[in-house]
Design an enzyme around this catalytic site. Structure first.
Site, PDB file in Angstrom:
ATOM      1  N   TYR A  65     -15.952 -12.032  46.842  1.00 35.44           N
ATOM      2  CA  TYR A  65     -14.640 -11.333  46.937  1.00 35.44           C
ATOM      3  C   TYR A  65     -13.687 -12.004  47.197  1.00 35.44           C
ATOM      4  O   TYR A  65     -13.215 -11.295  46.445  1.00 35.44           O
ATOM      5  CB  TYR A  65     -14.620 -10.014  48.012  1.00 35.44           C
ATOM      6  CG  TYR A  65     -15.542  -8.624  47.601  1.00 35.44           C
ATOM      7  CD1 TYR A  65     -17.176  -9.200  48.112  1.00 35.44           C
ATOM      8  CD2 TYR A  65     -16.009  -8.089  46.811  1.00 35.44           C
ATOM      9  CE1 TYR A  65     -17.942  -7.584  46.951  1.00 35.44           C
ATOM     10  CE2 TYR A  65     -16.470  -7.143  46.349  1.00 35.44           C
ATOM     11  CZ  TYR A  65     -17.901  -6.912  46.893  1.00 35.44           C
ATOM     12  OH  TYR A  65     -18.349  -5.910  46.239  1.00 35.44           O
ATOM     13  N   ARG A  68     -12.951 -12.891  43.512  1.00 36.07           N
ATOM     14  CA  ARG A  68     -12.545 -11.954  42.631  1.00 36.07           C
ATOM     15  C   ARG A  68     -11.027 -11.327  43.002  1.00 36.07           C
ATOM     16  O   ARG A  68     -10.263 -11.250  42.059  1.00 36.07           O
ATOM     17  CB  ARG A  68     -13.470 -10.635  42.806  1.00 36.07           C
ATOM     18  CG  ARG A  68     -14.830 -11.430  42.000  1.00 36.07           C
ATOM     19  CD  ARG A  68     -15.899  -9.646  41.702  1.00 36.07           C
ATOM     20  NE  ARG A  68     -15.337  -8.698  41.807  1.00 36.07           N
ATOM     21  CZ  ARG A  68     -15.935  -6.940  41.711  1.00 36.07           C
ATOM     22  NH1 ARG A  68     -16.652  -7.467  42.694  1.00 36.07           N
ATOM     23  NH2 ARG A  68     -15.455  -6.473  41.386  1.00 36.07           N
ATOM     24  N   GLN A  98     -13.578   3.546  38.349  1.00 35.48           N
ATOM     25  CA  GLN A  98     -14.231   2.709  39.031  1.00 35.48           C
ATOM     26  C   GLN A  98     -13.959   1.519  38.835  1.00 35.48           C
ATOM     27  O   GLN A  98     -14.708   0.592  39.949  1.00 35.48           O
ATOM     28  CB  GLN A  98     -15.639   2.751  38.251  1.00 35.48           C
ATOM     29  CG  GLN A  98     -16.276   3.793  37.689  1.00 35.48           C
ATOM     30  CD  GLN A  98     -17.534   4.248  36.724  1.00 35.48           C
ATOM     31  OE1 GLN A  98     -18.145   3.590  37.150  1.00 35.48           O
ATOM     32  NE2 GLN A  98     -16.919   4.416  35.778  1.00 35.48           N
ATOM     33  N   ASN A  99     -12.965   1.076  39.001  1.00 36.10           N
ATOM     34  CA  ASN A  99     -12.869  -0.454  38.412  1.00 36.10           C
ATOM     35  C   ASN A  99     -11.623  -0.761  40.153  1.00 36.10           C
ATOM     36  O   ASN A  99     -11.200   0.051  40.701  1.00 36.10           O
ATOM     37  CB  ASN A  99     -11.859  -0.818  37.998  1.00 36.10           C
ATOM     38  CG  ASN A  99     -12.168  -0.586  36.616  1.00 36.10           C
ATOM     39  OD1 ASN A  99     -13.471  -0.874  36.192  1.00 36.10           O
ATOM     40  ND2 ASN A  99     -11.421   0.079  34.899  1.00 36.10           N
ATOM     41  N   VAL A 100     -12.159  -1.592  40.430  1.00 36.60           N
ATOM     42  CA  VAL A 100     -11.791  -2.289  42.098  1.00 36.60           C
ATOM     43  C   VAL A 100     -10.542  -2.979  41.943  1.00 36.60           C
ATOM     44  O   VAL A 100      -9.315  -3.435  42.996  1.00 36.60           O
ATOM     45  CB  VAL A 100     -12.401  -2.524  42.956  1.00 36.60           C
ATOM     46  CG1 VAL A 100     -13.260  -1.957  43.369  1.00 36.60           C
ATOM     47  CG2 VAL A 100     -13.137  -3.881  42.321  1.00 36.60           C
ATOM     48  N   ASP A 101     -10.031  -3.228  40.258  1.00 36.53           N
ATOM     49  CA  ASP A 101      -8.792  -4.099  40.028  1.00 36.53           C
ATOM     50  C   ASP A 101      -7.424  -3.467  40.231  1.00 36.53           C
ATOM     51  O   ASP A 101      -7.734  -1.974  40.130  1.00 36.53           O
ATOM     52  CB  ASP A 101      -8.895  -4.965  39.071  1.00 36.53           C
ATOM     53  CG  ASP A 101      -9.012  -4.085  37.783  1.00 36.53           C
ATOM     54  OD1 ASP A 101      -9.250  -3.813  36.683  1.00 36.53           O
ATOM     55  OD2 ASP A 101      -8.252  -2.993  37.362  1.00 36.53           O
ATOM     56  N   HIS A 116     -14.550   3.634  43.886  1.00 33.11           N
ATOM     57  CA  HIS A 116     -15.437   1.913  43.825  1.00 33.11           C
ATOM     58  C   HIS A 116     -14.138   1.820  45.424  1.00 33.11           C
ATOM     59  O   HIS A 116     -14.937  -0.063  45.318  1.00 33.11           O
ATOM     60  CB  HIS A 116     -16.144   1.747  43.228  1.00 33.11           C
ATOM     61  CG  HIS A 116     -16.856   2.019  42.712  1.00 33.11           C
ATOM     62  ND1 HIS A 116     -17.416   1.876  41.242  1.00 33.11           N
ATOM     63  CD2 HIS A 116     -17.844   4.129  43.098  1.00 33.11           C
ATOM     64  CE1 HIS A 116     -18.496   3.298  41.215  1.00 33.11           C
ATOM     65  NE2 HIS A 116     -18.664   4.141  41.814  1.00 33.11           N
ATOM     66  N   GLY A 186     -14.843   3.069  28.876  1.00 30.94           N
ATOM     67  CA  GLY A 186     -15.242   1.577  29.040  1.00 30.94           C
ATOM     68  C   GLY A 186     -16.212   1.609  30.409  1.00 30.94           C
ATOM     69  O   GLY A 186     -16.100   0.291  31.233  1.00 30.94           O
TER      70      GLY A 186
HETATM   71  N1  APR Z   1     -13.041  -2.433  25.638  1.00 29.33           N
HETATM   72  C1  APR Z   1     -13.426  -1.133  25.771  1.00 29.33           C
HETATM   73  N2  APR Z   1     -15.289  -0.979  26.676  1.00 29.33           N
HETATM   74  C2  APR Z   1     -16.066  -2.081  26.828  1.00 29.33           C
HETATM   75  C3  APR Z   1     -15.143  -3.353  26.698  1.00 29.33           C
HETATM   76  C4  APR Z   1     -13.934  -3.368  25.083  1.00 29.33           C
HETATM   77  N3  APR Z   1     -13.558  -4.522  25.456  1.00 29.33           N
HETATM   78  N4  APR Z   1     -16.340  -4.563  26.441  1.00 29.33           N
HETATM   79  C5  APR Z   1     -17.572  -3.927  27.178  1.00 29.33           C
HETATM   80  N5  APR Z   1     -17.222  -2.789  26.863  1.00 29.33           N
HETATM   81  C6  APR Z   1     -18.377  -1.441  27.662  1.00 29.33           C
HETATM   82  C7  APR Z   1     -19.415  -1.577  27.688  1.00 29.33           C
HETATM   83  O1  APR Z   1     -20.158  -1.240  26.528  1.00 29.33           O
HETATM   84  C8  APR Z   1     -20.121  -1.514  28.150  1.00 29.33           C
HETATM   85  O2  APR Z   1     -20.648   0.946  28.705  1.00 29.33           O
HETATM   86  O3  APR Z   1     -17.736  -1.272  28.804  1.00 29.33           O
HETATM   87  C9  APR Z   1     -18.931  -1.062  29.566  1.00 29.33           C
HETATM   88  C10 APR Z   1     -19.093  -1.442  30.578  1.00 29.33           C
HETATM   89  O4  APR Z   1     -20.115  -0.673  31.516  1.00 29.33           O
HETATM   90  P1  APR Z   1     -20.526  -1.365  32.813  1.00 29.33           P
HETATM   91  O5  APR Z   1     -20.427  -3.203  32.869  1.00 29.33           O
HETATM   92  O6  APR Z   1     -22.046  -0.893  33.114  1.00 29.33           O
HETATM   93  O7  APR Z   1     -19.217  -1.397  33.657  1.00 29.33           O
HETATM   94  P2  APR Z   1     -18.664  -0.027  34.543  1.00 29.33           P
HETATM   95  O8  APR Z   1     -19.499   1.687  33.982  1.00 29.33           O
HETATM   96  O9  APR Z   1     -18.241   0.165  35.423  1.00 29.33           O
HETATM   97  O10 APR Z   1     -19.823  -0.443  36.155  1.00 29.33           O
HETATM   98  C11 APR Z   1     -19.662   0.870  36.965  1.00 29.33           C
HETATM   99  O11 APR Z   1     -21.072  -0.096  38.694  1.00 29.33           O
HETATM  100  O12 APR Z   1     -21.491  -2.796  39.641  1.00 29.33           O
HETATM  101  C12 APR Z   1     -21.097  -1.042  40.034  1.00 29.33           C
HETATM  102  O13 APR Z   1     -19.583  -0.427  41.071  1.00 29.33           O
HETATM  103  C13 APR Z   1     -19.388  -1.069  40.373  1.00 29.33           C
HETATM  104  O14 APR Z   1     -17.780   0.489  39.163  1.00 29.33           O
HETATM  105  C14 APR Z   1     -18.685  -0.563  38.454  1.00 29.33           C
HETATM  106  C15 APR Z   1     -20.181   0.588  38.703  1.00 29.33           C
END
Ligand code: APR
Length: 246
Positions: A65, A68, A98-101, A116, A186
């Site tokens: 962390y 990050r 869901q983002n922590v940024d 999150h 996303g």
């Molecule tokens: N623009 C838009 N969407 C995008 C891009 C982009 N440039 N690049 C990738 N994606 C999409 C992918 O196709 C995917 O559907 O963003 C999504 C990312 O999915 P994950 O990596 O699973 O991220 P997320 O859904 O935010 O994860 C949820 O999981 O690990 C935990 O706590 C963590 O908050 C996170 C949660």
């Protein structure tokens, strides 16, 4: 003296609720979790983002962390974050992320609900939700073993780890229920309870999903898929919102 009557005009603007995931920050240089070069492909989520992992090897978790947190100082909000912030001129916008940024906030969004947690905050490892222990912490200052929270316990990142309770889910569900327009940007919609939010949007309101890929679980019912990266997809979203206004 004539009574001065002041009218408080609150122009009732439509409630636009935007639910975001890691994809919206991808173009800022923050890796997503489950794409090809995603974070959970390189790191073990159960070792680095769970209470058991923190108990087993707290130093490894703090190192993960701290890296990050430090990286967050080196990245900027992108066009997608900024367009969502600009939409506050026409809509009553709430971001549920869901983002922590902190990129939504830095882009200018004024109402951001983090489901999150937040990299920019720390808390107690005894009671993560103790309001006396949750506080902002400089991103360039590492959280070290031996650093104490206000309750004397080991300081930890203010992040919801796997298996931990998502404490503001009810508020998030309420906000989505009240939405006049609902947008998802996303997220793979595979992590619960957050992913359940799509079920709370009323059937008859406009719903959009911005993602360059088709979701593994399929497009949620009633959503228009804007199949694009967030930085292009938000411009298409604005065009479609303008169409709705005609
Ligand atoms: N623009 C838009 N969407 C995008 C891009 C982009 N440039 N690049 C990738 N994606 C999409 C992918 O196709 C995917 O559907 O963003 C999504 C990312 O999915 P994950 O990596 O699973 O991220 P997320 O859904 O935010 O994860 C949820 O999981 O690990 C935990 O706590 C963590 O908050 C996170 C949660």
């Amino acid at each position: 003296m004539q009574n001065l009557i002041t009218f408080n005009y609150t122009i009732l603007r439509q409630k636009l609720v935007v639910f975001t995931g890691a994809g919206i920050s991808a173009e800022s240089g923050i890796p997503t979790f489950r794409d090809a070069n995603g974070m959970w492909g390189k790191y073990d989520a159960m070792k680095l983002a769970s209470v058991a992992g923190f108990e087993e090897d707290p130093q490894a978790v703090l190192d993960f962390y701290n890296a990050r947190r430090k990286n967050l100082l080196e990245v900027e909000p992108n066009h997608a974050h900024r367009v969502l912030a600009d939409l506050e001129k026409q809509y009553d916008v709430t971001i549920i992320t869901q983002n922590v940024d902190n990129l939504h906030e830095r882009a200018g969004s004024s109402k951001v609900l983090h489901l999150h947690g937040e990299l920019s905050k720390v808390t107690s490892s005894r009671n993560r939700l103790d309001p006396n222990c949750i506080k902002d912490y400089p991103l360039d200052v590492p959280i070290r073993l031996g650093d104490k929270a206000a309750d004397g316990s080991q300081l930890r990142p203010y992040i919801v780890w796997f298996g931990e309770y998502v404490d503001n889910m009810e508020l998030a569900e309420h906000l989505v229920r009240q939405a006049d327009i609902f947008v998802v940007v996303g997220t793979s919609l595979v992590v619960y309870p957050a992913a359940r939010l799509v079920d709370y949007a009323h059937r008859e309101i406009p719903k959009f999903l911005i993602d360059p890929k088709d979701l593994k679980g399929g497009l949620p019912a009633g959503f228009q898929h804007i199949k694009a990266k967030a930085v292009e997809g938000v411009d298409e979203l604005v065009r479609r919102l303008e169409e709705l206004e005609k």
